[in-house]
Motif scaffolding. Sequence first.
Motif, PDB file in Angstrom:
ATOM      1  N   PHE A  74       7.874   6.579   7.777  1.00 44.28           N
ATOM      2  CA  PHE A  74       6.444   6.345   7.984  1.00 44.28           C
ATOM      3  C   PHE A  74       6.143   4.990   8.637  1.00 44.28           C
ATOM      4  O   PHE A  74       5.003   4.734   9.037  1.00 44.28           O
ATOM      5  CB  PHE A  74       5.688   6.400   6.647  1.00 44.28           C
ATOM      6  CG  PHE A  74       5.559   7.772   6.066  1.00 44.28           C
ATOM      7  CD1 PHE A  74       4.730   8.715   6.645  1.00 44.28           C
ATOM      8  CD2 PHE A  74       6.266   8.134   4.929  1.00 44.28           C
ATOM      9  CE1 PHE A  74       4.597   9.990   6.112  1.00 44.28           C
ATOM     10  CE2 PHE A  74       6.151   9.402   4.378  1.00 44.28           C
ATOM     11  CZ  PHE A  74       5.316  10.341   4.968  1.00 44.28           C
ATOM     12  N   SER A  75       7.145   4.128   8.734  1.00 41.27           N
ATOM     13  CA  SER A  75       6.885   2.724   9.075  1.00 41.27           C
ATOM     14  C   SER A  75       6.236   2.530  10.443  1.00 41.27           C
ATOM     15  O   SER A  75       5.440   1.606  10.621  1.00 41.27           O
ATOM     16  CB  SER A  75       8.174   1.907   8.989  1.00 41.27           C
ATOM     17  OG  SER A  75       9.145   2.412   9.885  1.00 41.27           O
ATOM     18  N   ASN A  76       6.546   3.379  11.402  1.00 41.25           N
ATOM     19  CA  ASN A  76       5.986   3.185  12.750  1.00 41.25           C
ATOM     20  C   ASN A  76       4.560   3.684  12.871  1.00 41.25           C
ATOM     21  O   ASN A  76       3.701   3.000  13.441  1.00 41.25           O
ATOM     22  CB  ASN A  76       6.869   3.898  13.785  1.00 41.25           C
ATOM     23  CG  ASN A  76       8.208   3.214  13.973  1.00 41.25           C
ATOM     24  OD1 ASN A  76       8.323   1.995  13.829  1.00 41.25           O
ATOM     25  ND2 ASN A  76       9.229   3.994  14.284  1.00 41.25           N
ATOM     26  N   GLU A  77       4.284   4.861  12.322  1.00 45.41           N
ATOM     27  CA  GLU A  77       2.983   5.491  12.503  1.00 45.41           C
ATOM     28  C   GLU A  77       2.017   5.250  11.343  1.00 45.41           C
ATOM     29  O   GLU A  77       0.814   5.126  11.545  1.00 45.41           O
ATOM     30  CB  GLU A  77       3.165   7.009  12.711  1.00 45.41           C
ATOM     31  CG  GLU A  77       4.038   7.374  13.906  1.00 45.41           C
ATOM     32  CD  GLU A  77       3.441   6.938  15.224  1.00 45.41           C
ATOM     33  OE1 GLU A  77       2.197   6.858  15.305  1.00 45.41           O
ATOM     34  OE2 GLU A  77       4.215   6.687  16.171  1.00 45.41           O
ATOM     35  N   GLU A  78       2.529   5.206  10.132  1.00 45.36           N
ATOM     36  CA  GLU A  78       1.676   5.066   8.948  1.00 45.36           C
ATOM     37  C   GLU A  78       2.259   4.020   8.002  1.00 45.36           C
ATOM     38  O   GLU A  78       2.802   4.357   6.942  1.00 45.36           O
ATOM     39  CB  GLU A  78       1.535   6.414   8.235  1.00 45.36           C
ATOM     40  CG  GLU A  78       0.929   7.515   9.084  1.00 45.36           C
ATOM     41  CD  GLU A  78       0.820   8.834   8.356  1.00 45.36           C
ATOM     42  OE1 GLU A  78      -0.168   9.025   7.619  1.00 45.36           O
ATOM     43  OE2 GLU A  78       1.735   9.660   8.504  1.00 45.36           O
ATOM     44  N   LYS A  81       1.580   4.108   4.160  1.00 44.29           N
ATOM     45  CA  LYS A  81       2.364   5.073   3.388  1.00 44.29           C
ATOM     46  C   LYS A  81       3.753   4.523   3.101  1.00 44.29           C
ATOM     47  O   LYS A  81       4.300   4.726   2.010  1.00 44.29           O
ATOM     48  CB  LYS A  81       2.459   6.406   4.139  1.00 44.29           C
ATOM     49  CG  LYS A  81       1.196   7.248   4.084  1.00 44.29           C
ATOM     50  CD  LYS A  81       1.434   8.633   4.651  1.00 44.29           C
ATOM     51  CE  LYS A  81       0.181   9.492   4.513  1.00 44.29           C
ATOM     52  NZ  LYS A  81       0.403  10.880   5.034  1.00 44.29           N
ATOM     53  N   GLU A 127       5.970  -4.815   6.715  1.00 44.20           N
ATOM     54  CA  GLU A 127       5.049  -3.683   6.633  1.00 44.20           C
ATOM     55  C   GLU A 127       3.820  -4.023   5.789  1.00 44.20           C
ATOM     56  O   GLU A 127       2.708  -3.594   6.084  1.00 44.20           O
ATOM     57  CB  GLU A 127       5.762  -2.459   6.056  1.00 44.20           C
ATOM     58  CG  GLU A 127       6.814  -1.856   6.961  1.00 44.20           C
ATOM     59  CD  GLU A 127       6.276  -1.471   8.324  1.00 44.20           C
ATOM     60  OE1 GLU A 127       5.135  -0.956   8.408  1.00 44.20           O
ATOM     61  OE2 GLU A 127       6.986  -1.660   9.322  1.00 44.20           O
ATOM     62  N   SER A 131       0.034  -3.965   7.191  1.00 44.24           N
ATOM     63  CA  SER A 131      -0.990  -3.170   6.508  1.00 44.24           C
ATOM     64  C   SER A 131      -2.133  -4.035   5.996  1.00 44.24           C
ATOM     65  O   SER A 131      -3.266  -3.559   5.846  1.00 44.24           O
ATOM     66  CB  SER A 131      -0.355  -2.397   5.337  1.00 44.24           C
ATOM     67  OG  SER A 131       0.641  -1.508   5.794  1.00 44.24           O
TER      68      SER A 131
END
Length: 279
Positions: A74-78, A81, A127, A131
């Motif tokens: 999920f790290s690139n797009e979300e 999450k 991340e 975020s």
Amino acid sequence: VGVKFDEACFLNECQKHKYAWCVSEMWLCQIEEKISIDMDDFLGLASCILWERLVGDKYSYEMLDDLIQAGYAFSNEEPQKACDIWCKTWDIFKKQIIQDSTTVDEVDAEFSGTQCFSNWCQDFRTELLNSSAENREYAKHGVAYCSEFLEIFGVENDKLLIDGFISDMAEMYALSGDQDKGERLIREFIKNEPQSARGYAVLSQIISYRPKNGGETCIEDQIKILEQAQSYPVIDGEDYCLEGRLEDLRKEANRNPSLQSSSRVHTYEPNNSASAFCQ
């Protein structure tokens, strides 16, 4: 293939091991004839799945590795999450591994996953910072994570690692709404590390958050901070693109003169004994 499965025996073996794959060795000992590589692998995978289904109070290291990889998915797009998954992962590390370790290298030696702990712990921090820009709750999570990490590993001899946690924590304090704490923390960092461009670059960024936290925009303050870094001079200005940052800020100041301010800035003044900051 001659394996006699007993759930009670299996659960007992799980308490003795950290990797579920190792538990399958008790089955291999029961097999008298040579088995195929595929069957050998099957027993290991079966042990991993059964651990996940039957053991409720302890994560196998395979399960922990799966959580880390799920976060990376999920790290690139979300990224939020990814952070949600990794907050749980960090709690497991603290409970099952870190309590018996005092250095990051010890954790790396203990846990052998797809990604090593020393890399993952920094990716998690990044991340959380990413975020934080969109959601203050993640900034609060980031502050808590960095604080816990520094409390556990603060005596690490990996200075670059520790400096990254300190400076990112300062930025996340500001992103969480505590502008004063963020600025105080990064100024203290600069006081201790006046030769590093990191602190000046991060302080300039933190100053840009003032409007989000009820303050006023002041590009001039950001410019002065970066000029101090140049005049010191810092040893790694190119690594933090000081010239490029200054050029962009000066252009913005020329386009918007109203953003400039005469507010006081903490300036670095070296002396013969130690670093010092004064207004």
